[in-house]
Scaffold this active site. Structure first.
Site, PDB file in Angstrom:
ATOM      1  N   GLU A 189      -7.607   5.584   7.761  1.00  0.00           N
ATOM      2  CA  GLU A 189      -6.981   6.468   7.503  1.00  0.00           C
ATOM      3  C   GLU A 189      -7.137   6.661   5.962  1.00  0.00           C
ATOM      4  O   GLU A 189      -6.615   7.893   5.560  1.00  0.00           O
ATOM      5  CB  GLU A 189      -5.542   6.379   7.883  1.00  0.00           C
ATOM      6  CG  GLU A 189      -4.715   5.449   6.860  1.00  0.00           C
ATOM      7  CD  GLU A 189      -4.908   3.913   7.100  1.00  0.00           C
ATOM      8  OE1 GLU A 189      -4.499   2.983   6.582  1.00  0.00           O
ATOM      9  OE2 GLU A 189      -5.681   3.745   7.979  1.00  0.00           O
ATOM     10  N   CYS A 196      -6.594  -3.385   9.711  1.00  0.00           N
ATOM     11  CA  CYS A 196      -6.214  -4.577   8.634  1.00  0.00           C
ATOM     12  C   CYS A 196      -5.860  -5.786   9.160  1.00  0.00           C
ATOM     13  O   CYS A 196      -6.251  -6.420  10.080  1.00  0.00           O
ATOM     14  CB  CYS A 196      -5.446  -4.032   7.321  1.00  0.00           C
ATOM     15  SG  CYS A 196      -5.245  -4.856   6.003  1.00  0.00           S
ATOM     16  N   HIS A 219      -9.303   0.361   6.048  1.00  0.00           N
ATOM     17  CA  HIS A 219      -8.100   1.312   6.437  1.00  0.00           C
ATOM     18  C   HIS A 219      -8.820   2.774   6.748  1.00  0.00           C
ATOM     19  O   HIS A 219      -9.125   3.367   5.757  1.00  0.00           O
ATOM     20  CB  HIS A 219      -7.208   1.683   5.260  1.00  0.00           C
ATOM     21  CG  HIS A 219      -6.288   0.400   5.347  1.00  0.00           C
ATOM     22  ND1 HIS A 219      -4.884   0.314   5.801  1.00  0.00           N
ATOM     23  CD2 HIS A 219      -6.328  -0.856   4.574  1.00  0.00           C
ATOM     24  CE1 HIS A 219      -4.537  -0.858   5.662  1.00  0.00           C
ATOM     25  NE2 HIS A 219      -5.135  -1.564   4.640  1.00  0.00           N
TER      26      HIS A 219
END
Length: 212
Positions: A194, A87, A192
């Site tokens: 994750e 990001c 992202h």
């Protein structure tokens, strides 16, 4: 082989730490630490730089920790360790950010970070949610990931790469924007990993095994 996720106060890193630790256990990649200690970054075999919020705030937060940026730069540039920016961590690799004025970036990948401008005014900013990836070129971090795989985004600004060859993937939100950049040992995702379920976990596993 050790991996450090750099903690400089930019957001809650709990989910990122858990995702990287899970994939490290599955791949046998070695320990993953979430830390803001420059010494730990300097010793790491690979470095992850996350970032949430405004470009200028993230840069200021990183620079505010004595020796931390220097340790990140030494690992990524001088020692060419595998580096992943997530990001705003990706965006800061650009020459400059244009959010709330002009803020210098690291200058590692040529380009600038500007506002998303969807062609359809009905599309909301910030862009938040799942989008399909269009892989621009092969890369080891795309192993097992195909064009059309979905990733999770939360952003209002995007990387405008000066060199098309540095673009690793794009996505669409009222027009194409850069979803990932790559050059040498550097890789960055606007999304992202994750939070991107199967695609994100596969990319994390690939990063933990990557030997550029």
């Amino acid at each position: 082989m050790s991996c450090v996720i750099v903690d400089y106060g930019s957001g809650n890193l709990h989910s990122a730490g858990k995702a990287f630790q899970r994939m490290a256990a599955e791949t046998g990649a070695g320990p993953v630490r979430v830390t803001g200690e420059p010494e730990a970054v300097a010793r790491a075999d690979r470095v992850v730089l996350p970032g949430v919020g405004a470009f200028a705030d993230c840069r200021a937060g990183l620079m505010a920790v004595p020796g931390l940026f220097e340790a990140v730069r030494d690992a990524a540039i001088a020692r060419a360790r595998p580096f992943l920016g997530i990001c705003v961590g990706m965006q800061m690799m650009a020459d400059r950010g244009l959010e709330h004025g002009t803020t210098p970036g690291f200058g590692w990948i040529a380009g600038e970070v500007g506002p998303l401008c969807p062609a359809d005014p009905a599309l909301k900013i910030p862009h938040m949610g799942w989008n399909a990836l269009d892989l621009a070129r092969p890369h080891r971090l795309w192993d097992g990931i195909a064009t059309g795989g979905h990733a999770y985004f939360v952003h209002s600004f995007a990387f405008r790469a000066a060199e098309p060859g540095d673009v690793a993937a794009t996505a669409d939100h009222g027009g194409a924007f850069v979803a990932a950049v790559a050059r040498d040992n550097l890789f960055g995702t606007q999304f992202h990993p994750e939070k991107s379920q199967a695609v994100g976990l596969r990319l994390i596993a690939n990063f933990l095994r990557w030997a550029p």
